[in-house]
Every structure is written in C-alpha cells, then in structure tokens.
Design an enzyme around this catalytic site. Structure first.
Site: not given
Length: 307
Positions: A49, A76, A78, A91, A159
């Site tokens: 993450h 992962e 953002d 993020h 994301e």
C-alpha cells in the site's frame, strides 16, 4: 487470486519448492520475463500500500523500492494533478502532511496539490517527515513512478484520487499510461489495475478502455453489486466492513471481463486481521506492511496442510 480449498491443496505442493519468504513464483519460473510474484505459497495476493509504506515514506520511489526488496511485485499508489496539469503520486489532496510545503511556501495555506505547479512540488522534501534517512525524497510524477515500477518489474494498482477535483483526470491518466507503455497487452493483462472510490470514475475508465482491469473501492450492499459488475472486475472494501457472506456474494457475480468478481481488502497490517480476512476468502490484501501480512497468511496455509 485466492486459491480455494481444492486448488490450494494441490498448489501448495508446488509452493513447497520455494522458500516461505523468498522464492520466485511458478509464473516467473515458466516465463523468465514475468515480474516476480509476491513470495511464498498460494493465498491472497498481497499489495504494498503506497509502496511498502511501513518502511519508507508513502508513495515515494523509496517505498516502491522497499516493496521490491521485500519481494512484493504489486504496489499501490494514488494519483492527483498539479495546477499546471502534471499527474503526481500523492495520497492527500493537500501537501502538508507528507512534505515540508509549510516551510517552503508558508503563505499558501491550505497547500492543496492543485494550487501548486509541478516545478513547485518537485522542490518539496517528501521524506524527512518519515525519517532522516529519507531526507530529500520527492513527490514523484506519475511518469517517474511508472518508470520505477517498470524498472523493478513490478505491477501497479493505481488509484485515481478524488477525481471530482480534477475534471478529465481519467482520460489523462490513461493517456500517460499509454505514452509510458503501460497499455499494451502484456501490461493490461498482467500488470495493471485502475481503481477509485468514485463509481463514475471507474465506469468512465472502463468505457474509455474496456480492456483495462478496474476496481471499485467501497462496500456496496449486496443488492447493488450486480450494477457494479457491469463496469468493474473487483470490489475492494475496507476490512472492517466485510463478512464471509458478503465476499461470497461478490464472488457469485461475473464482472466486466466475464470472470467472477474479486475482492481485495484494505488496509491490513497485523497478523490476526490478515488471517481473519484470508479465512473470509478474499482474493487480495492491501497492506502498509506486506511482509507481516504475507507471513501470517502463509503460516495459515501451511497450518491447513498439517494432518
């Protein structure tokens, strides 16, 4: 994908040929060009993450490299957009928590990402808040991030963050992915998932590139799941919001690419919770501490094989 009981038992014998925390995957062994899979025996896929963000500042290239050193190929991140239109990996929609923006630009509160140019963002220290050894780490552009993931032969769970703040970010993200070589068949089939908390965003990405695997972040009621299955392949919920029955309901539906919907849950950083969600049948676990989660679920797999 999580291997359900019959497949897991057979696959475990293959897994025993590898070390519990460091062997290459069977896929990589069959295809030397394939990125290394998360190490160990069958079980839920473990995603790092924001990179391995328990060990390096989140969403930096250092966190990507930390995941690689731990043996995890799925990371992962953002994605948001600067004032002058550059996609950057961060993020929060403000720069304050993870950079020194308040010191560098003291008069520009609330320090929103969209109010700064890419050049201004590039001047910020995105590592010192985490630890002195990471001083000087920068907020990477999406292009820089993709290049590092590619260099490391990793895979990306991307994301699109708060798309309502950045009109057109879906098209722009796909354009950058295309320009950087991430929308060819090999990447689309094996190395890329695009997700968002916005159903409209996921639906738009699917409409623009039906071949790309997508995921919706959230826990829709069971009655609403068929509507999501029309445009997504995965439902990725917060771990506190799910049950084994809910996971089974998701698995009972066919997603946008004609396969059973999958479930990747977040954010799990401890062994007890990792084993709990594994036993619910999730396909993936998103974690800041992927090594802790991997160890816990693999111990559970090994334990289930003991007579």
């Amino acid at each position: 994908m999580y291997l359900r009981p019959a497949a897991a038992a057979a696959a475990a014998f293959l897994g025993l040929a590898f070390t519990a925390l460091g062997g290459a995957s069977a896929a990589a062994a069959a295809d030397p060009g394939a990125p290394a899979a998360a190490p160990g025996l069958p079980g839920p896929v473990v995603y790092a993450h924001r990179g391995a963000s328990a060990y390096a500042p989140e969403n930096t290239l250092a966190a990507v490299d930390a995941a690689m050193r731990l043996g995890f190929d799925w990371v992962e991140n953002d994605v948001q957009r600067t004032k002058d239109g550059e996609l950057v990996v961060i993020h929060d929609d403000t720069l304050a928590r993870t950079t020194d923006v308040e010191e560098v630009f003291p008069g520009r509160a609330p320090w929103r990402v969209r109010d700064f140019t890419a050049e201004e963002v590039s001047r910020l220290d995105a590592g010192s808040w985490f630890g002195a050894s990471f001083a000087g780490a920068r907020v990477p552009t999406l292009r820089e991030y993709l290049a590092r993931v590619q260099r490391n032969r990793q895979r990306l769970l991307l994301e699109i963050k708060k798309p309502e703040l950045y009109p057109g970010i879906e098209e722009q993200t796909l354009r950058v992915l295309e320009e950087e070589g991430w929308l060819d068949t090999a990447h689309v089939q094996r190395r890329l998932v695009v997700q968002s908390f916005s159903a409209d965003c996921v639906r738009l990405v699917h409409g623009l590139r039906p071949d790309v695997v997508t995921a919706f972040l959230g826990t829709p009621p069971v009655a609403d799941l068929p509507a999501y299955a029309e445009f997504t392949d995965r439902i990725n919920p917060w771990h506190t919001t799910i049950s084994a029955d809910w996971v089974a309901a998701v698995h009972g539906l066919v997603g946008a690419h004609g396969r059973a919907l999958e479930v990747d849950t977040w954010i799990v950083d401890d062994a007890v919770t990792a084993r709990k969600v594994r036993d619910m049948g999730v396909d993936g676990i998103i974690s800041n501490a992927p090594d802790v989660v991997h160890r816990a679920v693999q111990e559970a797999v090994l334990g289930s094989l003991v007579p």
